[in-house]
Design an enzyme around this catalytic site. Sequence first.
Site, mmCIF file in Angstrom:
data_model
loop_
_atom_site.group_PDB
_atom_site.id
_atom_site.type_symbol
_atom_site.label_atom_id
_atom_site.label_comp_id
_atom_site.label_asym_id
_atom_site.label_seq_id
_atom_site.Cartn_x
_atom_site.Cartn_y
_atom_site.Cartn_z
ATOM 1 N N GLN A 119 0.843 -1.199 0.000
ATOM 2 C CA GLN A 119 0.000 0.000 0.000
ATOM 3 C C GLN A 119 0.880 1.251 0.000
ATOM 4 O O GLN A 119 0.595 2.208 -0.719
ATOM 5 C CB GLN A 119 -0.932 -0.020 1.211
ATOM 6 C CG GLN A 119 -1.951 -1.156 1.120
ATOM 7 C CD GLN A 119 -2.841 -1.276 2.335
ATOM 8 O OE1 GLN A 119 -2.681 -0.547 3.311
ATOM 9 N NE2 GLN A 119 -3.783 -2.201 2.287
ATOM 10 N N ASP A 172 -1.873 -11.784 4.476
ATOM 11 C CA ASP A 172 -3.303 -11.856 4.827
ATOM 12 C C ASP A 172 -3.757 -13.290 5.116
ATOM 13 O O ASP A 172 -4.920 -13.523 5.449
ATOM 14 C CB ASP A 172 -4.159 -11.274 3.696
ATOM 15 C CG ASP A 172 -3.983 -9.759 3.587
ATOM 16 O OD1 ASP A 172 -3.532 -9.137 4.564
ATOM 17 O OD2 ASP A 172 -4.283 -9.213 2.515
HETATM 18 C C1 S3P Z 1 -2.730 -4.838 0.056
HETATM 19 C C2 S3P Z 1 -1.545 -4.892 0.727
HETATM 20 C C3 S3P Z 1 -1.374 -5.511 2.055
HETATM 21 C C4 S3P Z 1 -2.539 -6.401 2.411
HETATM 22 C C5 S3P Z 1 -3.854 -5.781 2.078
HETATM 23 C C6 S3P Z 1 -3.946 -5.461 0.598
HETATM 24 C C7 S3P Z 1 -2.775 -4.174 -1.257
HETATM 25 O O1 S3P Z 1 -1.282 -4.489 3.019
HETATM 26 O O2 S3P Z 1 -2.511 -6.758 3.772
HETATM 27 O O3 S3P Z 1 -4.921 -6.629 2.433
HETATM 28 O O4 S3P Z 1 -3.734 -4.376 -2.019
HETATM 29 O O5 S3P Z 1 -1.840 -3.437 -1.562
HETATM 30 P P1 S3P Z 1 0.110 -3.723 3.339
HETATM 31 O O6 S3P Z 1 0.522 -3.007 2.144
HETATM 32 O O7 S3P Z 1 -0.215 -2.788 4.464
HETATM 33 O O8 S3P Z 1 1.051 -4.809 3.770
#
Ligand code: S3P
Length: 441
Positions: A171, A321
């Site tokens: 993210q 996840d």
């Molecule tokens: C996601 C990244 C992950 C994941 C989330 C979806 C994404 O989070 O846990 O459910 O779509 O980029 P983080 O980037 O905080 O690790």
Amino acid sequence: MSNHILISSKIKSFKKQIKVSSDKSISIRSILLASQAVGTSKISNLLESEDVMNALKAIKKLGINYKKKGGSYYIDGYGLNGFNFNKNITIDAGNSGTLARLILGLLVKAKKKIKLIGDKSLSKRDFSRVIKPLQLFGVKIKSRQKRLPIEIIGNDFLRPIKYNENIGSAQVKSCIILAALNTPGNTILNSKHSRNHTELMLKFLKYPIKIQKKKNTEKISVSGLSQFKAFKYIVPGDISSASFFIVLTLLSENSEMLIKNVNINKSRNGIIKILNKMGANIKLKNKKIYNGEEIADIFVKSKNNLYSVNCSSKLNSSAIDEFLIIFLVAAKSKGISKFKNLGEMNKKESKRLDLAVKFLTLIGIKVTRLNDDINIYGNPNLTLSDNFEIKNFLKDHRIFFLSCIAALTLGGKWKINDKEAINTSFPEFLKILKNVGAKIN
Ligand code: S3P
């Protein structure tokens, strides 16, 4: 209307072929990138869950129209930063950390102030991880202790940044990449490994993005202000949703399942590697590449004698996840499973590491924890007959799914609250479970 479900019997042996819901990460990214493309993009097989619908509502507020026709979504983009919106708008990201953090990256040039809000769970989560790099680009941000609600106002004179992303968060990485699209010059990111759908999608769109693989990181260089054309995309199935059915099959008696058309991108397939290390023998069939993403059918059979794993933390980001459901397998395996450095689990929709320890203890499994490392003392003979109630989990969808799979494979009488949690990522979850043979009231 009752908001809980009751499960009081294990699922009977089954042999099924199923399709799980579409990938949430790719659905959200396809909407956000279509909003920046020139022309009308067509997205098929989009996940129709709350997180994704909130992404559509968000771009609509920003002046991007879309319509649904014949099962596909058509999104009208006007190029980079082609937004057109009223004064004082509020965007509600609901439960979605991905939407909230990624859309901030697209608002770096917003001329008028925009407020970003979210639900109770999202409002507890940390945004300093994206606020810091966005401020370096030159964006103004006001927040309450680096959490939502956030007010953002963009800048016409953005500067490219050099940034070390050392959480391993897709993210954060994606927020920076999206901000870089609207920024002149080259933004350079040294990023710890995390899911790479944003990069793959931009490559598929022929956007000037370069990726150099290093040992534990990637050097990503994004050249800003290059327009890209509207596109067509068919979203594949979500391995995170598939994971609950993989474990349902693995821990049931005499059962088999084929899960069709799932994204098995290497940055997401940690669960398959980990479960196979535990003796699962999950097979990938009909492998193909689609716009840079790897897709396959997942074949899984029940397995009686599973054994513990000493899980390398190198696999953490590719299964981030899925650990909740992996822990359930560890609970049923012979020996002590060890997992390390899982602090990020506590930064999700709920404090998942804390809740996992509580959950395992509740079902009679010994767990020891030292900071962000946990050891799970498996019991291959684990069966349950008591009453269990699952509540107060901040409506975290993955805690709900985990509880259902535990109830259906271990026995006991379960009351699981907040069933609307499934709408975040997998609205068809209970329907598919029933089709496979689960008795749910
Ligand atoms: C996601 C990244 C992950 C994941 C989330 C979806 C994404 O989070 O846990 O459910 O779509 O980029 P983080 O980037 O905080 O690790």
